[in-house]
Enzyme design. Structure first.
Site, PDB file in Angstrom:
ATOM      1  N   ASP A  12      -0.662 -38.695  21.923  1.00  0.00           N
ATOM      2  CA  ASP A  12      -0.296 -37.327  22.281  1.00  0.00           C
ATOM      3  C   ASP A  12       0.995 -37.260  23.083  1.00  0.00           C
ATOM      4  O   ASP A  12       1.887 -36.465  22.779  1.00  0.00           O
ATOM      5  CB  ASP A  12      -1.414 -36.681  23.097  1.00  0.00           C
ATOM      6  CG  ASP A  12      -2.541 -36.154  22.231  1.00  0.00           C
ATOM      7  OD1 ASP A  12      -2.404 -36.178  20.997  1.00  0.00           O
ATOM      8  OD2 ASP A  12      -3.567 -35.719  22.781  1.00  0.00           O
ATOM      9  N   HIS A  20      -6.841 -36.821  15.801  1.00  0.00           N
ATOM     10  CA  HIS A  20      -6.595 -36.820  17.235  1.00  0.00           C
ATOM     11  C   HIS A  20      -5.825 -38.085  17.592  1.00  0.00           C
ATOM     12  O   HIS A  20      -5.628 -38.985  16.758  1.00  0.00           O
ATOM     13  CB  HIS A  20      -7.908 -36.742  18.023  1.00  0.00           C
ATOM     14  CG  HIS A  20      -8.491 -35.363  18.085  1.00  0.00           C
ATOM     15  ND1 HIS A  20      -7.868 -34.323  18.745  1.00  0.00           N
ATOM     16  CD2 HIS A  20      -9.629 -34.847  17.547  1.00  0.00           C
ATOM     17  CE1 HIS A  20      -8.600 -33.221  18.622  1.00  0.00           C
ATOM     18  NE2 HIS A  20      -9.678 -33.517  17.898  1.00  0.00           N
TER      19      HIS A  20
END
Length: 360
Positions: free
Chosen positions: A157, A128
């Protein structure tokens, strides 16, 4: 108004995080985006109900179904770009990887969004945002002295992921104008996060940044570059780096510079910060907002997501607006010939109908 990517067709293989965010930006810039969603995927439950998915036409397709797979192949045959965020090898196993797709459509830009990239020891590993930025030094640099703090998922991200995918897609489309051929865009968040910290790496190279958190100019150590709590528990952001701005900060706080250490005496930064903190806590945030409003002291209120759309500057530009009961970001960047209105949604349509329309 004509948008710069008008006429560009993009197939987005449904996912979460940076892939949809990048596709949103490409749609905002005028591209026609068709989002391919598995009928049983959770994404199908909220398709067209989240503003990150704005500006899309959605089709449902189970790629394990030969007919649906052929329909997606037909879309890719007519597409300019495909955006996918699966682990390496997934698209290949489905029969729609870059080799197969570019053989059928040599002009296709095959944009791959992953955390670790298409190759390397961790390419097949799960991860992540927090993991990708931890290996680049970015996470280590953020937070108080005693422990690093993840900056939500903005650095990996979106900063290191979707933004770099958009840049890669635009660059590949530009090159295609010269060569007539598409290519693969390998957008890895670990790579993008590394590029984002390049300026800090340069400061470190010349001895102006250390690996100790909260000991540097821009990481909360400097009293003139941090946040301060007000009497109502809210905060003000202070960014008075330049001497002339620092002077205005002291003026607004009603502090005599003669009674304080030199601005750049790092050994006494914490002493100055304690003085600033005591002064800020005398009044509520609204008071300080009015004190510094219209000055060049580089002091601003720290707003919540609920408050932000109502700030006069944000409201004047429409940077954040309220729509359908939610706070929504407008299109950025803004181009003079395109306007800032997002592309309307295309709703859910049949795969075969969209593939047929694109093939004409």
């Amino acid at each position: 108004m004509s948008k710069p990517l008008a006429g560009i067709r993009i197939v987005e293989m449904a996912g979460i995080g940076p892939g949809p965010h990048a596709s949103m930006m490409l749609s905002d810039l005028g591209a026609e985006v068709v989002r391919v969603v598995r009928p049983t995927a959770p994404e199908a439950e909220y398709t067209m109900t989240t503003h990150t998915l704005r500006g899309r036409t959605t089709v449902l397709a189970d790629l394990k179904d030969p007919d649906a797979l052929e329909g997606v192949r037909q879309l890719l045959d007519s597409a300019d770009v495909v955006v996918e965020g699966f682990r390496p090898g997934v698209m290949e196993r489905l029969g729609v990887g870059p080799e197969e797709s570019l053989a059928r459509n040599p002009r296709l830009v095959f944009a791959r969004m992953t955390g670790w990239g298409q190759e390397g020891p961790l390419a097949e590993a799960a991860g992540h945002d927090i993991n990708y930025i931890s290996l680049t030094g970015a996470l280590h640099a953020i937070g108080p002295a005693d422990h690093p703090v993840p900056p939500a998922n903005l650095v990996g991200d979106f900063g290191g992921g979707s933004m770099f995918l958009v840049v890669g897609v635009l660059a590949a489309l530009f090159e295609r104008e010269r060569t007539g051929r598409g290519q693969v865009v390998d957008a890895a968040m670990v790579d993008g996060a590394g590029v984002l910290v390049q300026s800090l790496l340069e400061l470190r190279r010349i001895g102006m940044w250390t690996d100790e958190r909260q000991s540097n100019l821009l990481d909360g150590a400097a009293p003139f570059y941090r946040t301060y709590r007000c009497s109502d528990g809210r905060f003000m952001a202070v960014g008075a780096i330049e001497p002339q701005f620092y002077a205005l900060l002291l003026e607004g706080l009603e502090l005599d510079p003669a009674g304080l250490p030199d601005q750049n005496d790092q050994s006494r930064w914490e002493e100055v910060a304690e003085v600033f903190a005591e002064v800020f806590e005398r009044h509520p945030r609204e008071y300080w907002t009015k004190v510094f409003e219209g000055t060049d002291a580089c002091v601003s209120p720290v707003l919540t997501f609920e408050e932000a759309p109502d700030h006069p500057h944000v409201a004047a530009r429409g940077s954040l607006v309220r729509r359908d009961g939610s706070v929504v970001a407008a299109t950025a960047p803004r181009l003079s010939a395109a306007g800032a209105t997002p592309t309307p949604d295309g709703g859910v349509q049949e795969l075969a109908a969209v593939a047929d329309a694109w093939s004409r």
